[in-house]
Design a protein around this motif. Structure first.
Motif, PDB file in Angstrom:
ATOM      1  N   MET A 135      77.861  72.978  75.353  1.00 15.19           N
ATOM      2  CA  MET A 135      76.673  73.820  75.399  1.00 15.19           C
ATOM      3  C   MET A 135      76.725  74.766  74.198  1.00 15.19           C
ATOM      4  N   ILE A 136      75.606  74.857  73.488  1.00 14.90           N
ATOM      5  CA  ILE A 136      75.493  75.704  72.301  1.00 14.90           C
ATOM      6  C   ILE A 136      74.419  76.752  72.544  1.00 14.90           C
ATOM      7  N   PHE A 137      74.768  78.017  72.319  1.00 12.89           N
ATOM      8  CA  PHE A 137      73.824  79.122  72.481  1.00 12.89           C
ATOM      9  C   PHE A 137      73.164  79.430  71.145  1.00 12.89           C
ATOM     10  N   LEU A 138      71.842  79.556  71.154  1.00 12.39           N
ATOM     11  CA  LEU A 138      71.079  80.018  70.005  1.00 12.39           C
ATOM     12  C   LEU A 138      70.392  81.308  70.405  1.00 12.39           C
ATOM     13  N   GLY A 139      70.707  82.380  69.719  1.00 11.30           N
ATOM     14  CA  GLY A 139      70.114  83.676  70.030  1.00 11.30           C
ATOM     15  C   GLY A 139      68.657  83.750  69.598  1.00 11.30           C
ATOM     16  N   PHE A 140      68.173  84.972  69.466  1.00  5.55           N
ATOM     17  CA  PHE A 140      66.776  85.193  69.103  1.00  5.55           C
ATOM     18  C   PHE A 140      66.701  85.702  67.670  1.00  5.55           C
ATOM     19  N   GLY A 141      65.505  85.732  67.129  1.00  6.46           N
ATOM     20  CA  GLY A 141      65.277  86.290  65.796  1.00  6.46           C
ATOM     21  C   GLY A 141      64.778  85.238  64.820  1.00  6.46           C
ATOM     22  N   THR A 142      64.200  85.711  63.744  1.00  2.00           N
ATOM     23  CA  THR A 142      63.563  84.813  62.785  1.00  2.00           C
ATOM     24  C   THR A 142      64.565  83.908  62.076  1.00  2.00           C
ATOM     25  N   THR A 143      65.772  84.379  61.811  1.00  2.00           N
ATOM     26  CA  THR A 143      66.759  83.535  61.147  1.00  2.00           C
ATOM     27  C   THR A 143      67.189  82.387  62.052  1.00  2.00           C
ATOM     28  N   LYS A 184      80.066  76.873  74.774  1.00  2.00           N
ATOM     29  CA  LYS A 184      81.237  76.655  73.918  1.00  2.00           C
ATOM     30  C   LYS A 184      81.100  77.304  72.552  1.00  2.00           C
ATOM     31  N   LYS A 185      79.857  77.326  72.045  1.00  4.42           N
ATOM     32  CA  LYS A 185      79.606  77.774  70.681  1.00  4.42           C
ATOM     33  C   LYS A 185      78.331  78.619  70.678  1.00  4.42           C
ATOM     34  N   ALA A 186      78.328  79.720  69.896  1.00  2.00           N
ATOM     35  CA  ALA A 186      77.151  80.591  69.849  1.00  2.00           C
ATOM     36  C   ALA A 186      76.771  80.932  68.420  1.00  2.00           C
ATOM     37  N   PHE A 187      75.462  80.965  68.182  1.00  2.00           N
ATOM     38  CA  PHE A 187      74.894  81.422  66.921  1.00  2.00           C
ATOM     39  C   PHE A 187      74.005  82.621  67.249  1.00  2.00           C
ATOM     40  N   VAL A 188      74.363  83.776  66.722  1.00  2.00           N
ATOM     41  CA  VAL A 188      73.689  85.025  67.056  1.00  2.00           C
ATOM     42  C   VAL A 188      73.211  85.692  65.766  1.00  2.00           C
ATOM     43  N   GLY A 189      71.971  86.161  65.780  1.00  2.00           N
ATOM     44  CA  GLY A 189      71.423  86.896  64.647  1.00  2.00           C
ATOM     45  C   GLY A 189      71.770  88.367  64.722  1.00  2.00           C
ATOM     46  N   VAL A 190      71.661  89.047  63.585  1.00  2.00           N
ATOM     47  CA  VAL A 190      71.991  90.472  63.516  1.00  2.00           C
ATOM     48  C   VAL A 190      70.887  91.228  62.794  1.00  2.00           C
ATOM     49  N   ASN A 191      70.876  92.533  63.013  1.00  2.00           N
ATOM     50  CA  ASN A 191      69.949  93.399  62.280  1.00  2.00           C
ATOM     51  C   ASN A 191      70.660  94.183  61.194  1.00  2.00           C
ATOM     52  N   GLY A 192      71.977  94.247  61.275  1.00  2.00           N
ATOM     53  CA  GLY A 192      72.741  94.954  60.265  1.00  2.00           C
ATOM     54  C   GLY A 192      74.217  94.621  60.348  1.00  2.00           C
ATOM     55  N   GLU A 250      69.466  94.028  74.033  1.00  2.00           N
ATOM     56  CA  GLU A 250      69.680  92.788  73.297  1.00  2.00           C
ATOM     57  C   GLU A 250      71.115  92.702  72.790  1.00  2.00           C
ATOM     58  N   GLY A 251      71.643  93.806  72.295  1.00  2.00           N
ATOM     59  CA  GLY A 251      73.022  93.834  71.828  1.00  2.00           C
ATOM     60  C   GLY A 251      74.020  93.557  72.940  1.00  2.00           C
ATOM     61  N   THR A 252      73.751  94.065  74.136  1.00  2.00           N
ATOM     62  CA  THR A 252      74.637  93.824  75.283  1.00  2.00           C
ATOM     63  C   THR A 252      74.667  92.342  75.627  1.00  2.00           C
ATOM     64  N   LEU A 253      73.516  91.691  75.620  1.00  2.00           N
ATOM     65  CA  LEU A 253      73.483  90.256  75.887  1.00  2.00           C
ATOM     66  C   LEU A 253      74.242  89.493  74.801  1.00  2.00           C
ATOM     67  N   GLN A 254      74.022  89.853  73.549  1.00  2.00           N
ATOM     68  CA  GLN A 254      74.718  89.181  72.454  1.00  2.00           C
ATOM     69  C   GLN A 254      76.232  89.348  72.589  1.00  2.00           C
ATOM     70  N   LYS A 255      76.689  90.523  72.949  1.00  2.00           N
ATOM     71  CA  LYS A 255      78.123  90.768  73.148  1.00  2.00           C
ATOM     72  C   LYS A 255      78.653  89.904  74.288  1.00  2.00           C
ATOM     73  N   LEU A 257      77.708  84.124  63.395  1.00  2.00           N
ATOM     74  CA  LEU A 257      76.574  85.003  63.146  1.00  2.00           C
ATOM     75  C   LEU A 257      75.708  84.372  62.075  1.00  2.00           C
ATOM     76  N   VAL A 258      74.419  84.686  62.109  1.00  2.00           N
ATOM     77  CA  VAL A 258      73.496  84.299  61.051  1.00  2.00           C
ATOM     78  C   VAL A 258      72.752  85.545  60.601  1.00  2.00           C
ATOM     79  N   SER A 259      72.622  85.670  59.281  1.00  2.00           N
ATOM     80  CA  SER A 259      71.981  86.860  58.740  1.00  2.00           C
ATOM     81  C   SER A 259      71.455  86.580  57.342  1.00  2.00           C
ATOM     82  N   VAL A 260      70.299  87.109  57.046  1.00  2.00           N
ATOM     83  CA  VAL A 260      69.825  87.075  55.674  1.00  2.00           C
ATOM     84  C   VAL A 260      70.603  88.128  54.888  1.00  2.00           C
ATOM     85  N   ALA A 261      70.665  87.941  53.578  1.00  2.00           N
ATOM     86  CA  ALA A 261      71.502  88.790  52.726  1.00  2.00           C
ATOM     87  C   ALA A 261      71.126  90.271  52.773  1.00  2.00           C
TER      88      ALA A 261
END
Length: 155
Positions: A1-9, A72-80, A93-98, A109-113
């Motif tokens: 099972m792979i988790f994909l978080g929320f956000g534009t990235t 098993k695996k998670a991809f989570v976006g960040v704001n900073g 949202e941060g509590t769920l991501q944690k 993690l996934v993040s734009v530069a």
């Protein structure tokens, strides 16, 4: 099972997910809709309190669900990202991501530069506990070098 978080990235990532036998889970209504195209992999939507601003489900129901399923695996976006701090603009949202990251074997993690070296409201994780961070090609060599002391950077 792979988790994909929320956000534009994360939403952009869904374009590159090939149909497979993998199962996916998300708390993002937009991500769910993008993944629900015909012939995609099996996927689940975590429910809870709906945050219209981000299209994400959060709160006690969502938190309880992510703790009970075998992700098993998670991809989570960040704001900073500021030093070792991984930040978001929302406590809920941060509590769920944690909770997701605390309960998976592989943490990404996934993040734009432009979110590197940037603070936000709520620190939800420690960058040193992340397996790798995916970002775009515009990240400067200086910031890449700095953040690689904490985790692997993939451009």
């Amino acid at each position: 099972m792979i988790f994909l978080g929320f956000g534009t990235t994360i939403e952009l990532m869904t374009r590159y997910i090939e149909p497979s036998s993998s199962r996916f889970v998300t708390n993002s209504l937009t991500g769910f809709n993008l993944l629900s195209e015909p012939k995609r992999s099996e996927f689940y939507l975590i429910d809870g309190l709906y945050r219209e601003k981000t299209g994400a489900f959060v709160g006690s129901i969502a938190n309880e669900t992510v703790q009970k399923i075998g992700i098993k695996k998670a991809f989570v976006g960040v704001n900073g990202l500021k030093g070792i701090e991984v930040l978001n603009f929302s406590i809920e949202e941060g509590t769920l991501q944690k909770n997701v990251l605390d309960n998976v074997a592989e943490k990404y993690l996934v993040s734009v530069a432009n979110k590197f070296d940037r603070s936000d409201f709520y620190t939800f994780y420690d960058l040193r506990k992340i397996d790798a961070l995916f970002t775009d090609s515009t990240l400067s060599a200086e910031l890449r070098s700095y953040y690689q002391q904490y985790t692997k950077i993939i451009q």
